[in-house]
Enzyme design. Structure first.
Site, mmCIF file in Angstrom:
data_model
loop_
_atom_site.group_PDB
_atom_site.id
_atom_site.type_symbol
_atom_site.label_atom_id
_atom_site.label_comp_id
_atom_site.label_asym_id
_atom_site.label_seq_id
_atom_site.Cartn_x
_atom_site.Cartn_y
_atom_site.Cartn_z
ATOM 1 C CE LYS A 150 31.060 32.969 38.716
ATOM 2 N NZ LYS A 150 32.340 32.212 39.465
ATOM 3 C CG HIS A 190 39.019 32.631 44.086
ATOM 4 N ND1 HIS A 190 39.939 32.295 42.832
ATOM 5 C CD2 HIS A 190 38.541 33.820 43.580
ATOM 6 C CE1 HIS A 190 40.337 33.255 42.447
ATOM 7 N NE2 HIS A 190 39.128 34.408 42.435
ATOM 8 C CG ASN A 202 35.952 30.016 41.537
ATOM 9 O OD1 ASN A 202 35.889 31.389 41.301
ATOM 10 N ND2 ASN A 202 34.931 29.389 40.999
ATOM 11 C CD GLU A 232 41.688 36.695 40.429
ATOM 12 O OE1 GLU A 232 41.683 35.458 39.914
ATOM 13 O OE2 GLU A 232 40.961 37.131 41.223
ATOM 14 N NE ARG A 283 32.336 32.287 35.062
ATOM 15 C CZ ARG A 283 31.751 33.383 34.839
ATOM 16 N NH1 ARG A 283 30.834 33.268 34.023
ATOM 17 N NH2 ARG A 283 32.307 34.466 35.336
ATOM 18 C CE LYS A 311 35.924 35.458 34.209
ATOM 19 N NZ LYS A 311 35.626 36.295 35.319
ATOM 20 N NE ARG A 347 9.766 41.680 37.252
ATOM 21 C CZ ARG A 347 8.865 42.689 37.248
ATOM 22 N NH1 ARG A 347 8.765 43.525 36.427
ATOM 23 N NH2 ARG A 347 7.835 42.504 38.433
ATOM 24 C CG HIS A 378 39.371 39.224 45.235
ATOM 25 N ND1 HIS A 378 38.658 38.375 45.770
ATOM 26 C CD2 HIS A 378 39.811 38.904 44.081
ATOM 27 C CE1 HIS A 378 38.321 37.111 44.842
ATOM 28 N NE2 HIS A 378 39.127 37.722 43.748
ATOM 29 C CD GLU A 389 31.553 28.720 39.282
ATOM 30 O OE1 GLU A 389 31.944 30.000 38.814
ATOM 31 O OE2 GLU A 389 31.663 28.432 40.518
ATOM 32 C CG HIS A 437 36.080 33.783 48.480
ATOM 33 N ND1 HIS A 437 35.164 33.270 47.682
ATOM 34 C CD2 HIS A 437 36.523 35.023 47.851
ATOM 35 C CE1 HIS A 437 35.209 33.859 46.524
ATOM 36 N NE2 HIS A 437 35.989 35.038 46.721
HETATM 37 P P1 NAD Z 1 38.739 47.526 43.750
HETATM 38 O O1 NAD Z 1 37.416 47.751 42.687
HETATM 39 O O2 NAD Z 1 38.615 47.684 45.145
HETATM 40 O O3 NAD Z 1 39.888 48.577 43.326
HETATM 41 C C1 NAD Z 1 41.089 48.752 43.918
HETATM 42 C C2 NAD Z 1 41.384 50.039 44.373
HETATM 43 O O4 NAD Z 1 41.880 50.665 43.486
HETATM 44 C C3 NAD Z 1 40.110 50.738 44.911
HETATM 45 O O5 NAD Z 1 40.735 51.724 45.929
HETATM 46 C C4 NAD Z 1 39.683 51.716 43.639
HETATM 47 O O6 NAD Z 1 39.257 52.996 43.907
HETATM 48 C C5 NAD Z 1 41.310 52.099 43.203
HETATM 49 N N1 NAD Z 1 41.335 52.322 41.705
HETATM 50 C C6 NAD Z 1 40.416 51.564 40.848
HETATM 51 N N2 NAD Z 1 41.127 51.995 39.542
HETATM 52 C C7 NAD Z 1 42.016 52.861 39.835
HETATM 53 C C8 NAD Z 1 42.778 53.486 39.148
HETATM 54 N N3 NAD Z 1 42.629 53.415 37.469
HETATM 55 N N4 NAD Z 1 43.833 54.709 39.560
HETATM 56 C C9 NAD Z 1 43.808 54.677 40.806
HETATM 57 N N5 NAD Z 1 43.157 54.094 41.790
HETATM 58 C C10 NAD Z 1 42.260 53.249 41.253
HETATM 59 O O7 NAD Z 1 39.305 46.157 43.608
HETATM 60 P P2 NAD Z 1 39.713 45.187 42.330
HETATM 61 O O8 NAD Z 1 40.870 44.500 42.949
HETATM 62 O O9 NAD Z 1 39.723 45.947 41.231
HETATM 63 O O10 NAD Z 1 38.624 44.330 42.480
HETATM 64 C C11 NAD Z 1 38.232 43.559 43.560
HETATM 65 C C12 NAD Z 1 36.433 42.889 43.559
HETATM 66 O O11 NAD Z 1 36.595 42.341 42.393
HETATM 67 C C13 NAD Z 1 36.237 42.152 44.639
HETATM 68 O O12 NAD Z 1 34.990 42.594 45.317
HETATM 69 C C14 NAD Z 1 36.176 40.876 44.231
HETATM 70 O O13 NAD Z 1 34.991 39.943 44.942
HETATM 71 C C15 NAD Z 1 35.677 41.181 42.807
HETATM 72 N N6 NAD Z 1 35.996 40.264 41.777
HETATM 73 C C16 NAD Z 1 34.737 39.872 40.790
HETATM 74 C C17 NAD Z 1 35.107 38.825 39.845
HETATM 75 C C18 NAD Z 1 33.872 38.639 38.992
HETATM 76 O O14 NAD Z 1 34.055 37.661 38.275
HETATM 77 N N7 NAD Z 1 32.855 39.199 39.127
HETATM 78 C C19 NAD Z 1 36.422 38.200 39.596
HETATM 79 C C20 NAD Z 1 37.310 38.633 40.487
HETATM 80 C C21 NAD Z 1 37.128 39.341 41.762
HETATM 81 N N1 GLY Z 2 36.156 35.324 38.934
HETATM 82 C C1 GLY Z 2 35.538 33.687 38.350
HETATM 83 C C2 GLY Z 2 34.863 33.690 37.740
HETATM 84 O O1 GLY Z 2 34.518 34.724 36.844
HETATM 85 O O2 GLY Z 2 34.087 32.740 37.308
#
Ligand code: NAD
Ligand code: GLY
Length: 361
Positions: free
Chosen positions: A140, A245, A242, A182, A238, A224, A118, A262, A234, A249
């Site tokens: 998030k 987005h 997006n 972003e 907030r 942010k 939890r 993404h 949100e 999406h």
């Molecule tokens: P990712 O986590 O898939 O990383 C991208 C690629 O780079 C992967 O292949 C990873 O293994 C590689 N990688 C990561 N760090 C590396 C490094 N230092 N050196 C070499 N390779 C490396 O993608 P991302 O763009 O970081 O994240 C996308 C995700 O984030 C999506 O799922 C999206 O929905 C999510 N997201 C979440 C929020 C939130 O607020 N929680 C906001 C924006 C995006």
């Molecule tokens: N990436 C959008 C949020 O964190 O609200």
């Protein structure tokens, strides 16, 4: 080094931004709650950085979960691997999870931390530009469902964020560009001076100049943190984070998770949101042109994929979390650095903008 604090009362936490932070555990190890630590990473990042992280953790009792790399694995099924390890190794409620990776690892590790017994504590060590400027900050967490992106999740804030910019040295160019989508977003939605700074410095940023990069990550995190502090869950404001987005999406879901990154989908979606703002008479076409130019100079797509049609777009957009009482809520611009969350755009107008952007009728 640049530090800031995300102000959420007693759940406030620091964001450290500098090169070589992984090796400076005196800064961040105090945010590990107890003796047990579980590092969650993936099979691309583990060979690069896992040993360096473990070397910093002294006498902690450490376990590790190395997930397969990719958005396609951001699922409930993959999450079980984290729970299996935590349970097999008898981790209790004082354990701390550490997310070492990009947004995929961070979102999954954070969600596991939100759910395990939890809720346990966790730390974000983002390793992509996108995760440093966006996903690691703000709490998030979650996973995808075959019917929609990030549809299963929770708000769960980390104890701290350690943005070690030297981890970006190994990040592929395409991923770096995805993160820039972003970064540019913050300029468009709430920080016109930052947008202008980005226009001036885009060439140096794309060369990954260390000082420019530190400044870009810092200013993104400041924006942010300010928005999240104002509206953590949100309820309203907030949602401006997006921008692009809902369109994005739809692209990610239609193309299959991971085929369009993404950030790439957000970039094409941002152009659509800006074009819609122009169509509604809210934004000048000059700002649209500047937005497109900056995204393009950052190596990002500015047009939607050729294989989607308008109905598919609208159908997938209607499934986004931003639909409220059957109305599609979109983030649109009323000027540079001025965003609104609105249901004012009719499906007909959205369809027109999609067709004008080359999406098949
Ligand atoms: P990712 O986590 O898939 O990383 C991208 C690629 O780079 C992967 O292949 C990873 O293994 C590689 N990688 C990561 N760090 C590396 C490094 N230092 N050196 C070499 N390779 C490396 O993608 P991302 O763009 O970081 O994240 C996308 C995700 O984030 C999506 O799922 C999206 O929905 C999510 N997201 C979440 C929020 C939130 O607020 N929680 C906001 C924006 C995006
Ligand atoms: N990436 C959008 C949020 O964190 O609200």
């Amino acid at each position: 080094m640049k530090n800031l604090e995300l102000d959420l009362g007693e759940r406030s936490y620091p964001i450290f931004i500098a090169r070589d932070l992984l090796a400076k555990s005196e800064l961040w190890s105090k945010y590990i709650a107890g003796r047990q630590v579980c590092i969650v990473t993936n099979d691309t990042i583990a060979p690069l950085y896992l040993d360096k992280l473990i070397a910093q953790l002294g006498d902690k009792s450490i376990c590790q979960v190395v997930l397969p790399d990719g958005e396609a694995y951001k699922t409930l099924g993959t999450l079980d691997r984290i729970f299996d390890t935590l349970l097999e190794k008898n981790h209790n409620r004082s354990t701390t999870l550490i997310a070492l990776g990009g947004g995929v690892v961070g979102d999954m590790c954070g969600f596991a931390a939100a759910c395990y017994q939890r809720g346990v504590q966790f730390i974000q060590i983002p390793s992509t530009l996108l995760s440093m400027v966006d996903s690691s900050v703000g709490g998030k967490t979650g996973v995808n469902h075959p019917l929609g992106k990030n549809m299963i999740g929770a708000f769960h804030q980390p104890n701290c964020v350690v943005a070690d910019l030297s981890l970006l040295d190994t990040l592929p160019d395409r991923e770096f560009s995805a993160g820039m989508a972003e970064v540019i977003k913050y300029g468009l939605i709430c920080d016109a001076p930052f947008f202008e700074w980005l226009e001036k410095n885009i060439a140096g940023l794309m060369r990954r100049d260390a000082d420019l990069l530190e400044e870009a990550v810092y200013r993104s995190c400041v924006n942010k943190a300010e928005v999240v502090a104002d509206d953590e869950r949100e309820g309203g404001r907030r949602a401006i984070l997006n921008l692009g987005h809902t369109f994005g999406h739809a692209i990610e879901t239609a193309e299959g998770y991971g085929n369009w990154l993404h950030g790439e989908a957000v970039a094409a979606g941002t152009v659509l949101a800006m074009a819609l703002s122009v169509e509604l008479g809210w934004l000048s076409s000059d700002i649209l042109a500047r937005g497109k130019m900056l995204l393009q100079l950052a190596g990002l797509p500015i047009a939607p994929p050729e294989n989607m049609d308008v109905d598919q777009f609208l159908h997938l957009m209607g499934r986004d979390k931003k639909v409220l009482d059957g109305r599609l809520r979109l983030v649109l611009l009323k000027g540079l650095g001025e965003s609104v969350v609105t249901s004012d755009a009719s499906v007909d107008v959205i369809g027109k903008v999609l067709r004008t952007a080359g999406v098949r009728a």
